[in-house]
Enzyme design. Sequence first.
Site, PDB file in Angstrom:
ATOM      1  N   LYS A   1      -6.728 -14.470   9.673  1.00  0.00           N
ATOM      2  CA  LYS A   1      -7.629 -13.728   8.622  1.00  0.00           C
ATOM      3  C   LYS A   1      -6.677 -13.659   7.365  1.00  0.00           C
ATOM      4  O   LYS A   1      -7.188 -14.161   6.112  1.00  0.00           O
ATOM      5  CB  LYS A   1      -8.180 -12.580   9.092  1.00  0.00           C
ATOM      6  N   ASN A   2      -5.808 -12.963   7.360  1.00  0.00           N
ATOM      7  CA  ASN A   2      -4.801 -12.766   6.120  1.00  0.00           C
ATOM      8  C   ASN A   2      -4.089 -13.911   5.329  1.00  0.00           C
ATOM      9  O   ASN A   2      -3.847 -13.940   4.367  1.00  0.00           O
ATOM     10  CB  ASN A   2      -3.852 -11.775   6.208  1.00  0.00           C
TER      11      ASN A   2
ATOM     12  N   ARG B   1     -11.242  -5.304   0.858  1.00  0.00           N
ATOM     13  CA  ARG B   1     -10.550  -5.021  -0.429  1.00  0.00           C
ATOM     14  C   ARG B   1      -9.847  -6.303  -0.702  1.00  0.00           C
ATOM     15  O   ARG B   1      -9.427  -6.550  -1.805  1.00  0.00           O
ATOM     16  CB  ARG B   1      -9.393  -4.018   0.211  1.00  0.00           C
TER      17      ARG B   1
ATOM     18  N   CYS C   1      -8.562   3.206   1.154  1.00  0.00           N
ATOM     19  CA  CYS C   1      -9.494   3.037   2.499  1.00  0.00           C
ATOM     20  C   CYS C   1      -8.672   3.609   3.720  1.00  0.00           C
ATOM     21  O   CYS C   1      -7.789   4.511   3.179  1.00  0.00           O
ATOM     22  CB  CYS C   1      -9.047   1.201   2.746  1.00  0.00           C
TER      23      CYS C   1
ATOM     24  N   ARG D   1      -3.671   2.382  -1.314  1.00  0.00           N
ATOM     25  CA  ARG D   1      -3.738   1.051  -1.590  1.00  0.00           C
ATOM     26  C   ARG D   1      -4.160   0.508  -3.103  1.00  0.00           C
ATOM     27  O   ARG D   1      -4.932  -0.210  -3.435  1.00  0.00           O
ATOM     28  CB  ARG D   1      -4.543   0.328  -0.766  1.00  0.00           C
ATOM     29  N   PRO D   2      -3.326   1.043  -4.065  1.00  0.00           N
ATOM     30  CA  PRO D   2      -3.527   0.625  -5.471  1.00  0.00           C
ATOM     31  C   PRO D   2      -3.429  -0.923  -5.689  1.00  0.00           C
ATOM     32  O   PRO D   2      -2.619  -1.462  -4.833  1.00  0.00           O
ATOM     33  CB  PRO D   2      -2.712   1.500  -6.191  1.00  0.00           C
TER      34      PRO D   2
ATOM     35  N   ASP E   1      -2.318  -1.788  -8.715  1.00  0.00           N
ATOM     36  CA  ASP E   1      -1.639  -1.693 -10.164  1.00  0.00           C
ATOM     37  C   ASP E   1      -0.543  -3.055 -10.280  1.00  0.00           C
ATOM     38  O   ASP E   1      -0.215  -3.438 -11.353  1.00  0.00           O
ATOM     39  CB  ASP E   1      -0.798  -0.524 -10.396  1.00  0.00           C
TER      40      ASP E   1
ATOM     41  N   ASP F   1       1.109  -4.440  10.552  1.00  0.00           N
ATOM     42  CA  ASP F   1      -0.225  -4.700  11.105  1.00  0.00           C
ATOM     43  C   ASP F   1       0.008  -4.599  12.792  1.00  0.00           C
ATOM     44  O   ASP F   1      -1.087  -4.931  13.537  1.00  0.00           O
ATOM     45  CB  ASP F   1      -0.551  -6.067  10.729  1.00  0.00           C
TER      46      ASP F   1
ATOM     47  N   ILE G   1       4.982   1.052   5.258  1.00  0.00           N
ATOM     48  CA  ILE G   1       4.359   0.565   4.432  1.00  0.00           C
ATOM     49  C   ILE G   1       3.118   1.378   3.810  1.00  0.00           C
ATOM     50  O   ILE G   1       2.909   1.317   2.695  1.00  0.00           O
ATOM     51  CB  ILE G   1       3.940  -0.873   5.030  1.00  0.00           C
TER      52      ILE G   1
ATOM     53  N   ARG H   1     -13.698  -7.392  11.975  1.00  0.00           N
ATOM     54  CA  ARG H   1     -13.219  -7.932  10.713  1.00  0.00           C
ATOM     55  C   ARG H   1     -11.859  -8.653  11.012  1.00  0.00           C
ATOM     56  O   ARG H   1     -11.791  -9.775  10.338  1.00  0.00           O
ATOM     57  CB  ARG H   1     -12.556  -6.642   9.974  1.00  0.00           C
TER      58      ARG H   1
HETATM   59  N1  EPU Z   1       1.166  -1.418  -3.470  1.00  0.00           N
HETATM   60  C1  EPU Z   1       1.143  -0.655  -4.615  1.00  0.00           C
HETATM   61  N2  EPU Z   1       0.460  -1.310  -5.916  1.00  0.00           N
HETATM   62  C2  EPU Z   1      -0.001  -2.643  -5.679  1.00  0.00           C
HETATM   63  C3  EPU Z   1      -0.164  -3.590  -4.465  1.00  0.00           C
HETATM   64  C4  EPU Z   1       0.501  -2.527  -3.217  1.00  0.00           C
HETATM   65  O1  EPU Z   1       1.418   0.505  -4.510  1.00  0.00           O
HETATM   66  O2  EPU Z   1      -0.417  -3.093  -6.596  1.00  0.00           O
HETATM   67  C5  EPU Z   1       1.290  -0.718  -2.270  1.00  0.00           C
HETATM   68  C6  EPU Z   1       0.471  -0.577  -1.059  1.00  0.00           C
HETATM   69  O3  EPU Z   1      -0.435   0.609  -1.302  1.00  0.00           O
HETATM   70  C7  EPU Z   1       1.384  -0.529   0.126  1.00  0.00           C
HETATM   71  C8  EPU Z   1       2.229  -1.327  -0.264  1.00  0.00           C
HETATM   72  O4  EPU Z   1       2.334  -1.394  -1.503  1.00  0.00           O
HETATM   73  O5  EPU Z   1       1.786   0.680   0.531  1.00  0.00           O
HETATM   74  C9  EPU Z   1       2.178  -2.817   0.556  1.00  0.00           C
HETATM   75  O6  EPU Z   1       1.029  -3.427   0.343  1.00  0.00           O
HETATM   76  P1  EPU Z   1       0.598  -4.679  -0.039  1.00  0.00           P
HETATM   77  O7  EPU Z   1       0.014  -4.969  -1.190  1.00  0.00           O
HETATM   78  O8  EPU Z   1       1.556  -5.754   0.652  1.00  0.00           O
HETATM   79  O9  EPU Z   1      -0.593  -4.813   1.132  1.00  0.00           O
HETATM   80  P2  EPU Z   1      -1.910  -5.689   1.161  1.00  0.00           P
HETATM   81  O10 EPU Z   1      -1.519  -7.022   0.121  1.00  0.00           O
HETATM   82  O11 EPU Z   1      -3.131  -4.932   0.256  1.00  0.00           O
HETATM   83  C10 EPU Z   1      -1.695  -7.113   3.074  1.00  0.00           C
HETATM   84  C11 EPU Z   1      -2.628  -7.619   4.260  1.00  0.00           C
HETATM   85  C12 EPU Z   1      -2.740  -5.958   5.288  1.00  0.00           C
HETATM   86  C13 EPU Z   1      -1.322  -6.016   5.580  1.00  0.00           C
HETATM   87  C14 EPU Z   1      -0.530  -5.633   4.350  1.00  0.00           C
HETATM   88  C15 EPU Z   1       1.060  -5.652   4.762  1.00  0.00           C
HETATM   89  C16 EPU Z   1      -4.261  -8.998   3.503  1.00  0.00           C
HETATM   90  C17 EPU Z   1      -5.579  -9.280   3.213  1.00  0.00           C
HETATM   91  N3  EPU Z   1      -3.897  -8.038   3.946  1.00  0.00           N
HETATM   92  O12 EPU Z   1      -2.266  -6.032   2.369  1.00  0.00           O
HETATM   93  O13 EPU Z   1      -3.506  -6.493   6.431  1.00  0.00           O
HETATM   94  O14 EPU Z   1      -1.231  -4.536   6.233  1.00  0.00           O
HETATM   95  O15 EPU Z   1      -0.615  -6.748   3.572  1.00  0.00           O
HETATM   96  O16 EPU Z   1       1.604  -6.415   5.211  1.00  0.00           O
HETATM   97  O17 EPU Z   1      -3.174  -9.839   3.555  1.00  0.00           O
HETATM   98  C18 EPU Z   1      -4.839  -6.000   8.210  1.00  0.00           C
HETATM   99  O18 EPU Z   1      -4.824  -7.150   8.465  1.00  0.00           O
HETATM  100  O19 EPU Z   1      -5.172  -5.202   9.056  1.00  0.00           O
HETATM  101  C19 EPU Z   1      -4.201  -5.628   7.095  1.00  0.00           C
HETATM  102  C20 EPU Z   1      -4.271  -4.229   6.394  1.00  0.00           C
END
Ligand code: EPU
Length: 431
Positions: free
Chosen positions: A22-23, A93, A117, A122-123, A125, A306, A328, A398
Site C-alpha cells: 500500500k505505502n 492522509r 489521526c 502528523r503535521p 510542515d 508499522d 516515531i 485500508r
Molecule cells: N512529521 C512532522 N512533520 C512533517 C512530516 C512528518 O512532524 O512534515 C513527523 C510525524 O508526525 C511523525 C514523523 O515525523 O512523528 C514521521 O512521519 P512520516 O512523515 O515519516 O510518516 P508518513 O510519511 O505520514 C508513512 C507511512 C506510515 C508509516 C510512517 C513511518 C505512508 C502512506 N504512510 O507515513 O504508514 O507509519 O511513514 O514509517 O507511507 C501505515 O501504513 O499504517 C502507516 C501509518
Amino acid sequence: MDKIIIQGGVPLSGSIEASGAKNAALPLLAAAILVDGPVTYRRIPHLRDISTMMTLLAWQGADVEYDDQHCLHVDTRPASKSEAPYELVKTMRASSLVLGPLLARFGQARVSLPGGCAIGARPIDMHLKGLEAMGASIEVEQGDIVARAAKGLSGAIISFDQVTVTGTENLMMAAVLAKGTTVLDNAAREPEIVNLAESLRGLGADIEGDGTNRIVIQGVERLEAGEMTTIADRIETATYLAAGLITGGDVTVTNVDPYALEAFLARVKDTGALVECGPDFVRCKAQGRLKAVDIHTLPHPGFPTDLQAQFMAMMTLAEGTSVVRETIFENRFMHVQELARMGADISLDGNTAVVHGCARISGAPVMATDLRASASLVLAGLAAEGETTVSRVYHIDRGYERIEEKLGKLGARIERHSISENWMKGAQLNA
Ligand code: EPU
C-alpha cells in the site's frame, strides 16, 4: 460495518504470497500526475486507500481503468483540476502525496490540510517548507493548503529536521520536473522510496542516492509513458509471519524481498524462532514458546513503527518481559487497552510499554482503532483461547488485502461478518 470473528488456538502453517505494498503503491499512483502519457501499474493491492487515490485521480479528470484486480492504467493527460478536496483527504492522509506532483505539473495546487489521526498529530510542515524552498508560496485558506509556483519550481538544497517518508516522496516528485538540482538531506531510506525513485527513473527522471539519506534529483523536461511495479508489502508479510509465530506455527510468505525485513527478522531470531530466507521468500517457524525481546521503533533500516503493534501482540505470550519503545508517533499504543481486555499484562509509561508475557490470553470482543493496531488484535485473537470479535475492521481493510482469506489459507478459523449479510439473514428469517 464488518466484523471479523476468530476462533483462536490453531497453529498456522503453510505458504501465502505477499500483496503489493500500500505505502509504495500510493506514491506511485500520485506520480502519474507528472507523466506525459499513460502509465500501466502492476501489483496494485486491492485496498480501500488505493480506491481512494484512484477516486481522487479520476475526480481530477484522469482516465483510470482496472485491467484485472492488480493491474491499472492511469492517464492524467486529460486531468484539469489541481485540487484534492476535503471529502477525499479526510479519509486518507496520504492524499497529501499529490501536492508535490500537482504543483510541479500545474504551477498551483489546492489540497485540503489533513487533520490529526488516531496515531498522532502528523503535521506536514516539512513537506511545505521543502516546497517553499523550491520557490512555492504556501497559504492556508479555509482548511486547504494553497500552493502557487507561477514560474515553476526550482531545485533547492533541503535538509529534513526529522526523517519523513511521504515528505521525502512528495519533494522527490516535485523535484523531478523542477528547474535545476534538488538535494534532499536526511531523506527517508525506506524500500518504498527506492521503489518510487526506480519507477520514476524508468520514465526518464534523473534521481540518484535513493536508499541513502542524501537523494539528488536533476530536473528533466518531461516524463514519458511507461510502467511501474509495486514492491511486496513488507508490513503485510511480517504480519502473516507474526501470525504463524504467535500461534506456534510455521508460515512462509513468497514473492518478497527478505532484505526489506531485516530489522524485524533479527528480532524474530532473538525470540528463538527459526528464520529461513531464500531469494524471494521468508519462512518463520516457532520452536517452543517465544522468548521476550525488546524493540524500539526507528526509521528504516530500524524496526518499523508499522510493526510495533504486531510485535507487541507476540510479546504478550512470550516468556519473560519485553520493553517496547515507540519513537516515531506519539500516540501509537491504542492497541494496549484492547490487548489488556484479552488478558495481556502491559503497563504504559509515555512512549514505552512494558509487556509481561503470560501463558495464555482469552478471546474477547475488541475494537480496531487504526490499521496496524487492528492487525495486532487479529494476531492476538488467533492465539487466544476461545472467540474474538474484532469490530471496525474498515481500518484493517485500508491495508490488508483479503486478510481473512489469506489467514484462512494458513488454517485460521476466521470469518468476516458484514452488517448487510446479517441484515439479509434477518430479512430471510422474517420472510
Ligand atoms: N512529521 C512532522 N512533520 C512533517 C512530516 C512528518 O512532524 O512534515 C513527523 C510525524 O508526525 C511523525 C514523523 O515525523 O512523528 C514521521 O512521519 P512520516 O512523515 O515519516 O510518516 P508518513 O510519511 O505520514 C508513512 C507511512 C506510515 C508509516 C510512517 C513511518 C505512508 C502512506 N504512510 O507515513 O504508514 O507509519 O511513514 O514509517 O507511507 C501505515 O501504513 O499504517 C502507516 C501509518
